[in-house]
Enzyme design. Structure first.
Site, PDB file in Angstrom:
ATOM      1  N   ALA A  45     -11.441 -34.694  35.959  1.00 49.98           N
ATOM      2  CA  ALA A  45     -10.549 -34.661  34.782  1.00 49.98           C
ATOM      3  C   ALA A  45     -10.704 -35.925  33.934  1.00 49.98           C
ATOM      4  CB  ALA A  45      -9.196 -34.242  35.591  1.00 49.98           C
ATOM      5  N   GLY A 222     -10.812 -55.935  37.830  1.00 48.59           N
ATOM      6  CA  GLY A 222     -10.286 -56.211  37.179  1.00 48.59           C
ATOM      7  C   GLY A 222      -9.318 -56.705  36.095  1.00 48.59           C
ATOM      8  N   ASP A 252     -11.169 -45.272  35.779  1.00 50.86           N
ATOM      9  CA  ASP A 252     -11.630 -44.424  35.396  1.00 50.86           C
ATOM     10  C   ASP A 252     -11.890 -44.091  33.219  1.00 50.86           C
ATOM     11  OD1 ASP A 252     -11.711 -42.713  37.322  1.00 50.86           O
ATOM     12  OD2 ASP A 252      -9.387 -41.894  37.398  1.00 50.86           O
ATOM     13  N   ALA A 282      -6.613 -48.929  28.861  1.00 54.39           N
ATOM     14  CA  ALA A 282      -5.608 -48.214  29.621  1.00 54.39           C
ATOM     15  C   ALA A 282      -5.030 -49.346  30.422  1.00 54.39           C
ATOM     16  CB  ALA A 282      -6.478 -47.870  30.481  1.00 54.39           C
TER      17      ALA A 282
HETATM   18  P1  ADP Z   1     -10.807 -49.631  39.752  1.00 53.28           P
HETATM   19  O1  ADP Z   1      -9.456 -49.346  38.571  1.00 53.28           O
HETATM   20  O2  ADP Z   1     -11.590 -48.854  39.706  1.00 53.28           O
HETATM   21  O3  ADP Z   1     -10.351 -50.881  40.747  1.00 53.28           O
HETATM   22  P2  ADP Z   1     -11.018 -52.001  38.319  1.00 53.28           P
HETATM   23  O4  ADP Z   1      -9.618 -52.399  38.144  1.00 53.28           O
HETATM   24  O5  ADP Z   1     -12.091 -53.119  38.256  1.00 53.28           O
HETATM   25  O6  ADP Z   1     -11.522 -50.661  38.389  1.00 53.28           O
HETATM   26  O7  ADP Z   1     -10.624 -52.312  36.269  1.00 53.28           O
HETATM   27  C1  ADP Z   1     -11.504 -51.714  35.800  1.00 53.28           C
HETATM   28  C2  ADP Z   1     -11.513 -52.327  34.582  1.00 53.28           C
HETATM   29  O8  ADP Z   1     -10.628 -52.132  33.381  1.00 53.28           O
HETATM   30  C3  ADP Z   1     -11.802 -53.525  34.666  1.00 53.28           C
HETATM   31  O9  ADP Z   1     -13.489 -53.610  34.660  1.00 53.28           O
HETATM   32  C4  ADP Z   1     -11.854 -54.236  33.182  1.00 53.28           C
HETATM   33  O10 ADP Z   1     -12.113 -53.991  31.738  1.00 53.28           O
HETATM   34  C5  ADP Z   1     -10.393 -53.288  32.894  1.00 53.28           C
HETATM   35  N1  ADP Z   1      -9.282 -53.659  33.425  1.00 53.28           N
HETATM   36  C6  ADP Z   1      -8.044 -53.663  34.919  1.00 53.28           C
HETATM   37  N2  ADP Z   1      -7.610 -54.355  35.022  1.00 53.28           N
HETATM   38  C7  ADP Z   1      -7.445 -55.065  33.551  1.00 53.28           C
HETATM   39  C8  ADP Z   1      -6.609 -55.975  32.917  1.00 53.28           C
HETATM   40  N3  ADP Z   1      -5.654 -56.750  34.282  1.00 53.28           N
HETATM   41  N4  ADP Z   1      -6.628 -56.702  32.156  1.00 53.28           N
HETATM   42  C9  ADP Z   1      -7.287 -56.372  31.031  1.00 53.28           C
HETATM   43  N5  ADP Z   1      -8.617 -54.946  31.571  1.00 53.28           N
HETATM   44  C10 ADP Z   1      -8.450 -54.825  32.880  1.00 53.28           C
END
Ligand code: ADP
Length: 301
Positions: A45, A222, A252, A282
């Protein structure tokens, strides 16, 4: 002839039931928590909503129960314009829920009760065959039963659609399904699960994943963005800087944005350049679906 969708998501629908606690109870103990908050969730979703909010034509194949949560989730999906012709209702079974406690440091502990999600099966895929076959991109996660995922990926690939699999939660993937993924999308934990090793250089990780069976692989990192590997190319995609408030749903948002741009004809690298902007947006707001951006809310590349 079914309508053509940018992204059809075959996946889970959960109500996230969230309570804040000062500390978690030991076995046999009871503690008092904050007021209960109920949010729409489930990886399927979430990804359908994120793609729709970015302007995509997104539909969801899934199951809810005939209870209050099911009605609430259906309403939330409809409000974002997600196609729900193949969101079925299972009588006498609860809608999936995620029981989430949030500790004082913002750390989450989560128990997922799959409920109706566990009833999604090959019959649902057969019923949604026209929808899946008419999608540019069909996206999967692993919160619904593997036979439904495998059957839907077969339909999508047979019709010339692009299959994107987000390996979340991590689980072994049959070789037939892996070979259809273009790309396989994982975070660093999921990559370590698949490769069975320590976390190494992300570029090496992405290259190793791409060699392990899928047509291409994306590793999200991240705040450090993502690495894309396919063919002989490995490309690092930095994320825009973001003051992170809550990273729930970042993966997501990333995957949904990636699917949408692939559906619109971007290369994998260009789609990932767009997706890191959606992921960064997000993390600036609390929650999952509540944090997903519209196109005007995306940070600059
Ligand atoms: P998940 O939520 O599946 O663990 P990630 O933490 O790798 O995945 O985050 C997914 C994507 O969200 C990253 O590739 C990045 O583009 C964005 N993102 C996540 N955390 C940050 C942050 N602190 N600052 C900027 N972008 C972020």
């Amino acid at each position: 002839m079914d309508e053509r969708w940018d992204v059809v998501v075959v996946g889970s629908v959960n109500a996230d039931l969230v309570v804040g606690v000062d500390r978690r109870p030991a076995p046999g103990e009871t503690v008092l928590g904050s007021d209960l908050a109920v949010h729409p969730g489930g990886k399927g979703a979430n990804q359908a909503v994120a793609a729709a909010r970015l302007g995509g034509r997104a539909a969801l194949v899934g199951r809810v129960g005939d209870d209050g949560h099911g009605a609430l989730l259906r309403e939330a999906l409809a409000a974002d314009g997600v196609g729900l012709d193949h969101l079925a209702t299972t009588p006498g079974v609860p809608t999936g829920v995620a029981l989430i406690t949030v500790g004082p440091d913002g750390d989450n502990s989560i128990i997922v009760s799959p409920g109706a999600n566990a009833r999604l099966g090959p019959d649902d895929v057969a019923a949604a065959r026209g929808l899946i076959a008419a999608a540019s991109v069909v996206s999967f996660q692993l919160e619904v039963p593997p036979p439904a995922v495998a059957a839907a990926a077969r339909v999508a690939a047979g019709a010339g659609g692009r299959v994107v699999l987000n390996l979340s939660p991590p689980a072994p993937v049959p070789a037939e399904l892996l070979a259809r993924c273009d790309p396989l999308v994982v975070n660093e934990h999921e990559a370590a699960f698949l490769l069975g090793g320590e976390r190494g250089d992300p570029r090496d990780t992405a290259a190793a994943l791409a060699r392990s069976g899928p047509r291409s692989a994306v590793v999200t990192l991240g705040a450090d963005g993502a690495v894309v590997a396919g063919g002989d190319r490995v490309t690092a995609i930095p994320a825009p800087r973001a003051d992170a408030v809550d990273t729930t749903g970042a993966g997501d948002a990333f995957t949904a944005a990636l699917c949408l741009r692939l559906a619109r004809g971007d290369t994998l690298e260009d789609a990932a350049r767009y997706a890191v902007r959606a992921g960064a947006a997000a993390v600036r707001r609390r929650g999952a679906q509540s944090s997903f951006p519209t196109p005007t809310e995306l940070p600059a590349p």
